[in-house]
Design a protein around this motif. Structure first.
Motif, PDB file in Angstrom:
ATOM      1  N   VAL A 161       0.857  -1.193   0.000  1.00 54.95           N
ATOM      2  CA  VAL A 161       0.000   0.000   0.000  1.00 54.95           C
ATOM      3  C   VAL A 161       0.893   1.242   0.000  1.00 54.95           C
ATOM      4  N   ILE A 162       0.605   2.158  -0.919  1.00 54.78           N
ATOM      5  CA  ILE A 162       1.330   3.437  -0.964  1.00 54.78           C
ATOM      6  C   ILE A 162       0.559   4.409  -0.077  1.00 54.78           C
ATOM      7  N   LEU A 163       1.102   4.684   1.107  1.00 51.72           N
ATOM      8  CA  LEU A 163       0.329   5.482   2.064  1.00 51.72           C
ATOM      9  C   LEU A 163       0.585   6.984   1.921  1.00 51.72           C
ATOM     10  N   ASP A 164       1.762   7.356   1.431  1.00 55.95           N
ATOM     11  CA  ASP A 164       1.990   8.782   1.173  1.00 55.95           C
ATOM     12  C   ASP A 164       2.871   8.924  -0.064  1.00 55.95           C
ATOM     13  N   ASN A 165       3.403  10.106  -0.266  1.00 50.68           N
ATOM     14  CA  ASN A 165       4.101  10.367  -1.521  1.00 50.68           C
ATOM     15  C   ASN A 165       5.584  10.045  -1.420  1.00 50.68           C
ATOM     16  N   PHE A 166       6.282  10.406  -2.471  1.00 46.36           N
ATOM     17  CA  PHE A 166       7.696  10.160  -2.648  1.00 46.36           C
ATOM     18  C   PHE A 166       8.329  11.550  -2.484  1.00 46.36           C
ATOM     19  N   PRO A 167       9.335  11.736  -1.620  1.00 40.16           N
ATOM     20  CA  PRO A 167       9.769  13.100  -1.286  1.00 40.16           C
ATOM     21  C   PRO A 167       9.927  14.061  -2.473  1.00 40.16           C
ATOM     22  N   PRO A 168      10.545  13.652  -3.599  1.00 42.45           N
ATOM     23  CA  PRO A 168      10.650  14.633  -4.684  1.00 42.45           C
ATOM     24  C   PRO A 168       9.294  15.111  -5.193  1.00 42.45           C
ATOM     25  N   HIS A 169       8.236  14.394  -4.869  1.00 42.85           N
ATOM     26  CA  HIS A 169       6.905  14.836  -5.280  1.00 42.85           C
ATOM     27  C   HIS A 169       6.152  15.574  -4.174  1.00 42.85           C
ATOM     28  N   GLY A 263      14.767  15.215 -14.188  1.00 43.06           N
ATOM     29  CA  GLY A 263      13.513  15.772 -14.684  1.00 43.06           C
ATOM     30  C   GLY A 263      12.560  16.264 -13.599  1.00 43.06           C
ATOM     31  N   GLN A 264      13.047  16.394 -12.356  1.00 42.21           N
ATOM     32  CA  GLN A 264      12.174  16.865 -11.277  1.00 42.21           C
ATOM     33  C   GLN A 264      12.304  18.380 -11.117  1.00 42.21           C
ATOM     34  N   SER A 265      11.290  19.003 -10.526  1.00 46.57           N
ATOM     35  CA  SER A 265      11.420  20.434 -10.259  1.00 46.57           C
ATOM     36  C   SER A 265      12.200  20.630  -8.960  1.00 46.57           C
ATOM     37  N   GLN A 266      13.082  21.616  -8.988  1.00 47.12           N
ATOM     38  CA  GLN A 266      13.969  21.849  -7.854  1.00 47.12           C
ATOM     39  C   GLN A 266      13.166  22.302  -6.637  1.00 47.12           C
ATOM     40  N   SER A 267      13.547  21.795  -5.459  1.00 42.48           N
ATOM     41  CA  SER A 267      12.879  22.249  -4.241  1.00 42.48           C
ATOM     42  C   SER A 267      13.853  22.250  -3.074  1.00 42.48           C
ATOM     43  N   ALA A 268      14.207  23.442  -2.632  1.00 45.39           N
ATOM     44  CA  ALA A 268      15.103  23.547  -1.479  1.00 45.39           C
ATOM     45  C   ALA A 268      14.427  22.976  -0.233  1.00 45.39           C
ATOM     46  N   ALA A 269      13.118  23.137  -0.136  1.00 44.55           N
ATOM     47  CA  ALA A 269      12.409  22.641   1.051  1.00 44.55           C
ATOM     48  C   ALA A 269      12.481  21.117   1.124  1.00 44.55           C
ATOM     49  N   VAL A 270      12.328  20.458  -0.022  1.00 42.81           N
ATOM     50  CA  VAL A 270      12.430  18.992  -0.026  1.00 42.81           C
ATOM     51  C   VAL A 270      13.863  18.570   0.293  1.00 42.81           C
ATOM     52  N   GLY A 271      14.841  19.280  -0.266  1.00 42.72           N
ATOM     53  CA  GLY A 271      16.245  18.976   0.040  1.00 42.72           C
ATOM     54  C   GLY A 271      16.504  19.059   1.537  1.00 42.72           C
ATOM     55  N   ARG A 272      15.993  20.110   2.162  1.00 45.51           N
ATOM     56  CA  ARG A 272      16.177  20.264   3.614  1.00 45.51           C
ATOM     57  C   ARG A 272      15.482  19.127   4.362  1.00 45.51           C
ATOM     58  N   TRP A 273      14.258  18.803   3.913  1.00 48.11           N
ATOM     59  CA  TRP A 273      13.511  17.717   4.577  1.00 48.11           C
ATOM     60  C   TRP A 273      14.312  16.415   4.500  1.00 48.11           C
ATOM     61  N   LEU A 274      14.899  16.138   3.334  1.00 49.01           N
ATOM     62  CA  LEU A 274      15.657  14.892   3.154  1.00 49.01           C
ATOM     63  C   LEU A 274      16.883  14.851   4.068  1.00 49.01           C
TER      64      LEU A 274
END
Ligand SMILES: [Zn+2]
Length: 379
Positions: A161-169, A263-274
């Motif tokens: 079961v996929i319960l949430d998303n994939f961080p780059p998304h 091919g992903q859109s850049q996200s500093a917030a996701v980078g920090r989260w990771l």
């Protein structure tokens, strides 16, 4: 007449500290001497139950141009590649791209076709329009019925079961603040209960804290990724015997995606989260091991499982414990035998101790599947 029995005198990994003897005949391990057995390798050295990768996607066509994505040919080519690297047991977590999802070819594979056995989930379950599109579209109201059909009618030993998303998304949805959860805890609990009643187990993809908390409370069997877990949840996992597949070696790929790669859109917030998530879960993995949470090495097929073992060791696991996540402990958690009397002779032999250099795991000196000698990646 060629010998039909073989002998090994080697230190049994991951925990052994002195050589012992084992014999192989008719594809199985024997602990009692067999007369006339031929030495498989020089005395000394190290023997390990075949490596386990507990999170792969065998329908993914990474290299074999011209073969139809998602086809049985691709699945078997991938199994052959794992075999030559000594990965002799695979848990498949479902189709990986939309095209491959149309034709899942991993359920019901034979166990004795000369390739590593596969414990498969078939297509993962998630609502339409979220995640990567690989899923069987499943509304919250359908979750229990779809999970039950997968387990009872399609005989999947695991349901994913996929319960949430994939961080780059995460970013387009909520600007790097993860929060999307596809199913509420009562829906997930009903699905888990149905799967258990059908004799199967349920694995849940959860990156965020919210998803991990819901999965643990619902009583699932394994948390995939689990980068939002915390100390309390890990204690609860130990109490309930819930396994954890941290897929730590995915961090480089995810950070690359957060930086705008692939091919992903850049996200500093996701980078920090990771970065924050990896810093937090590394010590948590060590704590989970101490508490007795079954830890499984899984790679998403992106890195060799040896790389995941090395990452888990860097995170603070003892070398033998890190190796166990990809061998003996993984086999036990998945209900498969290790090195024991009567078990299939799925074995690796190393001249040197891979606990001292995990990169040796990528090139076993000898690979045996069901007692048959395999031309290894090294050979
Ligand atoms: Zn995966």
């Amino acid at each position: 007449m060629p010998p039909d029995a073989f002998h090994l005198r080697a230190t049994v990994l991951p925990y052994g500290d002195a050589p012992s003897d084992l014999w192989v005949r008719a594809g199985c391990i024997h602990s009692r001497p067999i007369d006339g057995a031929e030495a498989l390798a020089p005395e000394g050295g190290y023997v390990l139950p075949g490596l386990v990768d507990a999170h792969v996607h065998l329908v993914t066509n990474r290299e074999y141009k011209g073969l139809p994505a998602g086809s049985r040919e691709v699945v078997d080519r991938n199994r052959g590649d794992f075999l030559r690297r000594g990965v002799l047991l695979l848990r498949d977590m479902g189709a990986f791209t939309r095209r491959e999802a149309e034709q899942p070819a991993t359920l019901g594979l034979p166990r004795d076709d000369g390739l590593p056995p596969v414990i498969a989930s078939g297509q993962p379950l998630a609502p339409e329009g979220v995640f990567t599109g690989i899923q069987e579209p499943t509304t919250p109201e359908q979750l229990e019925a779809h999970a039950l059909r997968r387990a009872r009618d399609q005989h999947a030993p695991w349901v994913k079961v996929i319960l949430d998303n994939f961080p780059p998304h995460f970013a387009p949805a909520v600007d790097g603040v993860p929060g999307m959860v596809n199913y509420r805890e009562p829906e997930l609990r009903a699905a888990a209960d149905a799967v258990h009643a059908a004799g199967a187990r349920i694995a849940v993809h959860a990156f965020t804290h919210e998803a991990a908390a819901s999965a643990v409370a619902a009583g699932v069997d394994s948390i995939e990724h689990g980068w939002g877990l915390d100390g309390d949840l890990v204690e609860e996992m130990a109490r309930r015997g819930i396994a954890w597949t941290p897929t730590l070696a995915l961090d480089a790929m995810m950070l690359d995606m957060a930086a705008g790669g692939r091919g992903q859109s850049q996200s500093a917030a996701v980078g920090r989260w990771l970065h924050e998530a990896v810093d937090r879960i590394e010590p948590l993995i060590v704590r989970a091991r101490r508490l007795g949470v079954p830890l499984l090495a899984g790679t998403d097929g992106v890195e060799p499982v040896a790389r995941e073992v090395a990452r888990l060791q860097q995170a603070g696991l003892e070398p033998a414990d890190a190796l166990a996540t990809a061998s003996s402990a993984a086999r036990e958690a998945l209900g498969e035998p290790g090195i024991e009397d009567g078990a299939p002779a799925d074995l690796l032999w190393f001249a040197h101790d891979p606990r001292e250099s995990p990169e040796l795991l990528e090139q076993p000196d000898l690979v045996l599947l069901r007692g048959e000698r395999i031309e290894s990646a090294r050979g």
